[in-house]
Design a protein around this motif. Structure first.
Motif, PDB file in Angstrom:
ATOM      1  N   LYS A  31       0.858  -1.178   0.000  1.00  0.00           N
ATOM      2  CA  LYS A  31       0.000   0.000   0.000  1.00  0.00           C
ATOM      3  C   LYS A  31       0.895   1.229   0.000  1.00  0.00           C
ATOM      4  O   LYS A  31       2.023   1.184   0.479  1.00  0.00           O
ATOM      5  N   LEU A  32       0.372   2.299  -0.558  1.00  0.00           N
ATOM      6  CA  LEU A  32       1.068   3.575  -0.557  1.00  0.00           C
ATOM      7  C   LEU A  32       0.358   4.486   0.429  1.00  0.00           C
ATOM      8  O   LEU A  32      -0.827   4.773   0.275  1.00  0.00           O
ATOM      9  N   TYR A  33       1.065   4.906   1.463  1.00  0.00           N
ATOM     10  CA  TYR A  33       0.542   5.867   2.434  1.00  0.00           C
ATOM     11  C   TYR A  33       1.176   7.216   2.118  1.00  0.00           C
ATOM     12  O   TYR A  33       2.370   7.294   1.816  1.00  0.00           O
ATOM     13  N   TYR A  34       0.380   8.269   2.191  1.00  0.00           N
ATOM     14  CA  TYR A  34       0.919   9.593   1.889  1.00  0.00           C
ATOM     15  C   TYR A  34       0.117  10.667   2.616  1.00  0.00           C
ATOM     16  O   TYR A  34      -1.026  10.444   3.020  1.00  0.00           O
ATOM     17  N   ILE A  35       0.747  11.828   2.765  1.00  0.00           N
ATOM     18  CA  ILE A  35       0.107  12.965   3.410  1.00  0.00           C
ATOM     19  C   ILE A  35      -0.431  13.873   2.317  1.00  0.00           C
ATOM     20  O   ILE A  35       0.285  14.226   1.380  1.00  0.00           O
ATOM     21  N   LYS A  36      -1.687  14.229   2.445  1.00  0.00           N
ATOM     22  CA  LYS A  36      -2.336  15.140   1.500  1.00  0.00           C
ATOM     23  C   LYS A  36      -2.702  16.392   2.271  1.00  0.00           C
ATOM     24  O   LYS A  36      -3.345  16.306   3.315  1.00  0.00           O
ATOM     25  N   ARG A  37      -2.283  17.535   1.788  1.00  0.00           N
ATOM     26  CA  ARG A  37      -2.488  18.777   2.535  1.00  0.00           C
ATOM     27  C   ARG A  37      -3.528  19.698   1.921  1.00  0.00           C
ATOM     28  O   ARG A  37      -3.785  20.755   2.440  1.00  0.00           O
ATOM     29  N   ARG A  38      -4.127  19.337   0.827  1.00  0.00           N
ATOM     30  CA  ARG A  38      -5.103  20.215   0.180  1.00  0.00           C
ATOM     31  C   ARG A  38      -6.397  20.246   0.985  1.00  0.00           C
ATOM     32  O   ARG A  38      -6.930  19.208   1.332  1.00  0.00           O
ATOM     33  N   TYR A  39      -6.908  21.444   1.272  1.00  0.00           N
ATOM     34  CA  TYR A  39      -8.152  21.689   2.010  1.00  0.00           C
ATOM     35  C   TYR A  39      -8.061  21.272   3.473  1.00  0.00           C
ATOM     36  O   TYR A  39      -8.220  22.069   4.356  1.00  0.00           O
ATOM     37  N   GLU A  40      -7.844  20.006   3.731  1.00  0.00           N
ATOM     38  CA  GLU A  40      -7.766  19.511   5.105  1.00  0.00           C
ATOM     39  C   GLU A  40      -6.654  18.465   5.159  1.00  0.00           C
ATOM     40  O   GLU A  40      -6.613  17.562   4.341  1.00  0.00           O
ATOM     41  N   GLU A  41      -5.768  18.613   6.116  1.00  0.00           N
ATOM     42  CA  GLU A  41      -4.630  17.698   6.199  1.00  0.00           C
ATOM     43  C   GLU A  41      -5.071  16.305   6.628  1.00  0.00           C
ATOM     44  O   GLU A  41      -5.830  16.147   7.566  1.00  0.00           O
ATOM     45  N   LYS A  42      -4.594  15.284   5.912  1.00  0.00           N
ATOM     46  CA  LYS A  42      -4.971  13.906   6.214  1.00  0.00           C
ATOM     47  C   LYS A  42      -3.915  12.941   5.705  1.00  0.00           C
ATOM     48  O   LYS A  42      -3.110  13.272   4.844  1.00  0.00           O
ATOM     49  N   ILE A  43      -3.933  11.744   6.278  1.00  0.00           N
ATOM     50  CA  ILE A  43      -3.094  10.659   5.789  1.00  0.00           C
ATOM     51  C   ILE A  43      -4.001   9.743   4.971  1.00  0.00           C
ATOM     52  O   ILE A  43      -5.058   9.327   5.445  1.00  0.00           O
ATOM     53  N   ARG A  44      -3.582   9.454   3.754  1.00  0.00           N
ATOM     54  CA  ARG A  44      -4.370   8.622   2.848  1.00  0.00           C
ATOM     55  C   ARG A  44      -3.613   7.330   2.566  1.00  0.00           C
ATOM     56  O   ARG A  44      -2.401   7.258   2.740  1.00  0.00           O
ATOM     57  N   CYS A  45      -4.348   6.316   2.104  1.00  0.00           N
ATOM     58  CA  CYS A  45      -3.771   5.018   1.784  1.00  0.00           C
ATOM     59  C   CYS A  45      -4.316   4.539   0.440  1.00  0.00           C
ATOM     60  O   CYS A  45      -5.531   4.478   0.253  1.00  0.00           O
ATOM     61  N   LEU A  46      -3.415   4.218  -0.470  1.00  0.00           N
ATOM     62  CA  LEU A  46      -3.778   3.661  -1.764  1.00  0.00           C
ATOM     63  C   LEU A  46      -3.386   2.192  -1.770  1.00  0.00           C
ATOM     64  O   LEU A  46      -2.205   1.857  -1.628  1.00  0.00           O
ATOM     65  N   ASP A  47      -4.380   1.311  -1.909  1.00  0.00           N
ATOM     66  CA  ASP A  47      -4.114  -0.122  -2.026  1.00  0.00           C
ATOM     67  C   ASP A  47      -3.637  -0.379  -3.447  1.00  0.00           C
ATOM     68  O   ASP A  47      -4.369  -0.131  -4.413  1.00  0.00           O
ATOM     69  N   LEU A  48      -2.410  -0.851  -3.598  1.00  0.00           N
ATOM     70  CA  LEU A  48      -1.821  -1.003  -4.924  1.00  0.00           C
ATOM     71  C   LEU A  48      -2.441  -2.146  -5.718  1.00  0.00           C
ATOM     72  O   LEU A  48      -2.333  -2.175  -6.942  1.00  0.00           O
ATOM     73  N   ASP A  49      -3.091  -3.093  -5.056  1.00  0.00           N
ATOM     74  CA  ASP A  49      -3.755  -4.192  -5.765  1.00  0.00           C
ATOM     75  C   ASP A  49      -5.117  -3.778  -6.299  1.00  0.00           C
ATOM     76  O   ASP A  49      -5.438  -4.002  -7.459  1.00  0.00           O
ATOM     77  N   SER A  50      -5.925  -3.160  -5.455  1.00  0.00           N
ATOM     78  CA  SER A  50      -7.295  -2.828  -5.844  1.00  0.00           C
ATOM     79  C   SER A  50      -7.441  -1.430  -6.438  1.00  0.00           C
ATOM     80  O   SER A  50      -8.421  -1.139  -7.116  1.00  0.00           O
ATOM     81  N   GLY A  51      -6.480  -0.533  -6.152  1.00  0.00           N
ATOM     82  CA  GLY A  51      -6.583   0.852  -6.607  1.00  0.00           C
ATOM     83  C   GLY A  51      -7.453   1.714  -5.712  1.00  0.00           C
ATOM     84  O   GLY A  51      -7.659   2.893  -5.980  1.00  0.00           O
ATOM     85  N   LYS A  52      -7.964   1.146  -4.633  1.00  0.00           N
ATOM     86  CA  LYS A  52      -8.819   1.886  -3.700  1.00  0.00           C
ATOM     87  C   LYS A  52      -7.979   2.859  -2.881  1.00  0.00           C
ATOM     88  O   LYS A  52      -6.964   2.478  -2.309  1.00  0.00           O
ATOM     89  N   ASP A  53      -8.404   4.119  -2.840  1.00  0.00           N
ATOM     90  CA  ASP A  53      -7.681   5.184  -2.140  1.00  0.00           C
ATOM     91  C   ASP A  53      -8.606   5.744  -1.067  1.00  0.00           C
ATOM     92  O   ASP A  53      -9.680   6.254  -1.377  1.00  0.00           O
ATOM     93  N   VAL A  54      -8.214   5.631   0.206  1.00  0.00           N
ATOM     94  CA  VAL A  54      -9.065   6.059   1.314  1.00  0.00           C
ATOM     95  C   VAL A  54      -8.288   6.918   2.307  1.00  0.00           C
ATOM     96  O   VAL A  54      -7.068   6.828   2.392  1.00  0.00           O
ATOM     97  N   VAL A  55      -9.016   7.714   3.055  1.00  0.00           N
ATOM     98  CA  VAL A  55      -8.435   8.481   4.167  1.00  0.00           C
ATOM     99  C   VAL A  55      -8.322   7.534   5.354  1.00  0.00           C
ATOM    100  O   VAL A  55      -9.290   6.886   5.725  1.00  0.00           O
ATOM    101  N   VAL A  56      -7.129   7.437   5.938  1.00  0.00           N
ATOM    102  CA  VAL A  56      -6.969   6.596   7.121  1.00  0.00           C
ATOM    103  C   VAL A  56      -6.867   7.415   8.403  1.00  0.00           C
ATOM    104  O   VAL A  56      -7.099   6.894   9.486  1.00  0.00           O
ATOM    105  N   ARG A  57      -6.527   8.697   8.282  1.00  0.00           N
ATOM    106  CA  ARG A  57      -6.480   9.523   9.487  1.00  0.00           C
ATOM    107  C   ARG A  57      -6.575  10.996   9.131  1.00  0.00           C
ATOM    108  O   ARG A  57      -5.914  11.458   8.214  1.00  0.00           O
TER     109      ARG A  57
END
Length: 107
Positions: A31-57
């Motif tokens: 999985k790819l975890y990354y910090i996204k700072r646009r609008y509201e800061e959050k940690i997101r997770c992209l499942d590399l198998d399914s392509g599903k991208d969700v906010v984890v925190r």
């Protein structure tokens, strides 16, 4: 940081994994975890198998004057640094739960 990418073996071209610039991207358990700072800061997770991208925190109300400063792995666990008003290193679980690893608060 530019969007993380990977090489498509069929076309031999790079494919961006995320549509936007990200900061502090970490690959962990396919999985790819990354910090996204646009609008509201959050940690997101992209499942590399399914392509599903969700906010984890997201930052909690009590953390609004803090920000995510870093993502990294330590002893096969995903960790993040919360900086600003609160200064902590926390372990982030697969479903978004977290636990304190180290507090950097002054006594």
């Amino acid at each position: 940081m530019k969007s993380p990418s990977r090489l498509d073996p069929e076309t031999n071209k790079r494919k961006e994994l995320v549509d936007d610039n990200v900061s502090h991207a970490v690959f962990h358990n396919n999985k790819l975890y990354y910090i996204k700072r646009r609008y509201e800061e959050k940690i997101r997770c992209l499942d590399l198998d399914s392509g599903k991208d969700v906010v984890v925190r997201k930052l909690e109300d009590k953390e609004k004057k803090s920000h995510y400063a870093e993502l990294f792995t330590y002893r096969d666990q995903l960790c993040y640094v919360l900086a600003g008003q609160q200064r902590q290193i926390r372990i982030l679980g697969e479903t978004g739960e977290d636990s304190l690893l180290l507090s950097l608060e002054k006594d």
